[in-house]
Design a protein around this motif. Structure first.
Motif, mmCIF file in Angstrom:
data_model
loop_
_atom_site.group_PDB
_atom_site.id
_atom_site.type_symbol
_atom_site.label_atom_id
_atom_site.label_comp_id
_atom_site.label_asym_id
_atom_site.label_seq_id
_atom_site.Cartn_x
_atom_site.Cartn_y
_atom_site.Cartn_z
ATOM 1 N N UNK A 70 15.905 -33.699 -29.653
ATOM 2 C CA UNK A 70 14.680 -34.466 -29.868
ATOM 3 C C UNK A 70 13.505 -33.523 -30.093
ATOM 4 N N UNK A 71 13.496 -32.429 -29.373
ATOM 5 C CA UNK A 71 12.388 -31.468 -29.434
ATOM 6 C C UNK A 71 12.438 -30.610 -30.696
ATOM 7 N N UNK A 72 13.637 -30.275 -31.180
ATOM 8 C CA UNK A 72 13.769 -29.266 -32.230
ATOM 9 C C UNK A 72 14.121 -29.808 -33.622
ATOM 10 N N UNK A 73 14.727 -30.997 -33.723
ATOM 11 C CA UNK A 73 15.147 -31.495 -35.031
ATOM 12 C C UNK A 73 13.964 -31.612 -35.981
ATOM 13 N N UNK A 74 14.202 -31.244 -37.241
ATOM 14 C CA UNK A 74 13.114 -31.243 -38.225
ATOM 15 C C UNK A 74 12.517 -32.633 -38.423
ATOM 16 N N UNK A 75 13.372 -33.652 -38.455
ATOM 17 C CA UNK A 75 12.923 -35.037 -38.601
ATOM 18 C C UNK A 75 13.733 -35.902 -37.641
ATOM 19 N N UNK A 76 13.103 -36.922 -37.096
ATOM 20 C CA UNK A 76 13.803 -37.909 -36.271
ATOM 21 C C UNK A 76 13.609 -39.282 -36.902
ATOM 22 N N UNK A 96 5.447 -37.095 -28.476
ATOM 23 C CA UNK A 96 4.630 -36.099 -27.789
ATOM 24 C C UNK A 96 4.701 -34.738 -28.474
ATOM 25 N N UNK A 97 5.746 -34.501 -29.269
ATOM 26 C CA UNK A 97 5.868 -33.221 -29.978
ATOM 27 C C UNK A 97 4.997 -33.184 -31.223
ATOM 28 N N UNK A 98 4.538 -34.345 -31.695
ATOM 29 C CA UNK A 98 3.734 -34.479 -32.921
ATOM 30 C C UNK A 98 4.492 -33.990 -34.157
ATOM 31 N N UNK A 99 5.802 -34.082 -34.117
ATOM 32 C CA UNK A 99 6.637 -33.671 -35.244
ATOM 33 C C UNK A 99 7.055 -34.901 -36.052
ATOM 34 N N UNK A 100 7.495 -34.714 -37.304
ATOM 35 C CA UNK A 100 7.812 -35.841 -38.193
ATOM 36 C C UNK A 100 8.791 -36.837 -37.577
ATOM 37 N N UNK A 101 8.383 -38.099 -37.553
ATOM 38 C CA UNK A 101 9.181 -39.167 -36.966
ATOM 39 C C UNK A 101 9.073 -40.411 -37.830
ATOM 40 N N UNK A 102 10.199 -41.039 -38.106
ATOM 41 C CA UNK A 102 10.232 -42.279 -38.881
ATOM 42 C C UNK A 102 10.777 -43.376 -37.977
ATOM 43 N N UNK A 103 10.067 -44.495 -37.903
ATOM 44 C CA UNK A 103 10.499 -45.618 -37.075
ATOM 45 C C UNK A 103 10.972 -46.752 -37.972
#
Length: 289
Positions: A70-76, A96-103
């Motif tokens: 969850x912390x390291x994957x480029x996209x979730x 919370x990581x502010x990394x790319x996430x698609x819901x």
């Protein structure tokens, strides 16, 4: 991985998937498997290697791997259909990581209030083919868009000028620190007098027909009934678990029949889903001697 024109192998970035995997909201496991296949196809078309954040076998501590992914994957890509609590828990960690996430969600699930400011990609719950193809096209496009997302464009970045501290340590990794804290919270939130064995679902890959059932004996003590795993493999799994940081102790396995073994387990961690899952994972990976 993919082959480049010059013959060199290029490692593809990873798209982690967070979603229900067993029966949820009246939908069977096969339904979620079909949805996962479509997500995987879309990610592959966008140039990503997709897998569930829980699909990892690098260590016996499966929750450590989940948090790390969850912390390291480029996209979730997170499917909140059915409003599964575990899904929202993992989505919160990712946000919370502010990394790319698609819901994403199906057309029957109500927009969850706390994340309703996010743009969702929606698909039909009955998985009708024409609309699912449209959903797949939209998902591929969104993957291409969010991979360039900055922290300011993330969910947290859009709702306020917050600075999220980086979780770094030379002695404890970010994933280990988060896992340790989650285990503490899980234990503190469960009163001793109301603790019950969880018996999490686990699909054994290397021991077909294997089954583990946990039964309360006393507070912080359970009996693990293990079927269709031989004694040598059970002993190997126990030895593996004893080398970890779980706060538990094991009794000597008591074999009742060739396919039926009981193991007493005691300690502060025995009532947690994370420990029980880790123990079953250790049994699955065990090598009989």
């Amino acid at each position: 991985m993919t082959k480049e024109a010059d013959g060199e192998t290029k490692i593809q970035p990873t798209c982690g998937i967070v979603m229900p995997i067993s029966e949820c909201d009246g939908r069977p496991e096969t339904h979620w498997s079909d949805v996962r296949d479509i997500i995987t196809e879309a990610a592959k078309s966008a140039g990503y290697n997709a897998r569930l954040v829980s699909d990892t076998f690098e260590t016996n501590l499966i929750h450590t791997e989940i948090i790390r992914n969850i912390y390291e994957d480029e996209i979730i890509i997170c499917d909140v259909s059915g409003r599964n609590p575990n899904v929202f828990f993992e989505l919160g960690i990712r946000m919370a990581t502010q990394k790319p996430t698609i819901i994403i969600k199906d057309d029957k699930t109500i927009y969850p209030f706390d994340t309703s400011t996010n743009r969702y990609i929606q698909y039909p719950r009955d998985l009708r083919h024409p609309l699912m193809e449209k959903f797949k096209t939209e998902l591929i496009a969104m993957i291409g868009k969010v991979k360039h997302q900055t922290e300011d464009q993330s969910f947290i970045g859009q709702i306020g000028p917050f600075k999220i501290p980086k979780i770094e340590s030379t002695e404890v990794s970010a994933s280990e620190a988060i896992l340790q804290r989650l285990n503490e919270i899980e234990r503190k939130m469960t009163p001793p007098e109301t603790r019950r064995v969880i018996n999490p679902a686990y699909k054994f890959r290397f021991h077909p027909g294997a089954e583990v059932k946990f039964r309360n004996i006393d507070i912080d003590e359970v009996d693990a009934c293990i079927r269709n795993i031989d004694a040598a493999a059970i002993n190997d799994a126990i030895e593996t678990m004893c080398q970890t940081d779980w706060k538990v102790s094991f009794n000597v396995p008591h074999i009742l029949e060739n396919d039926h073994t009981h193991v007493g387990i005691a300690g502060p961690d025995v009532m947690t889903k994370s420990f029980q899952t880790a123990f079953m994972k250790a049994l699955d990976d065990a090598i009989p001697f």
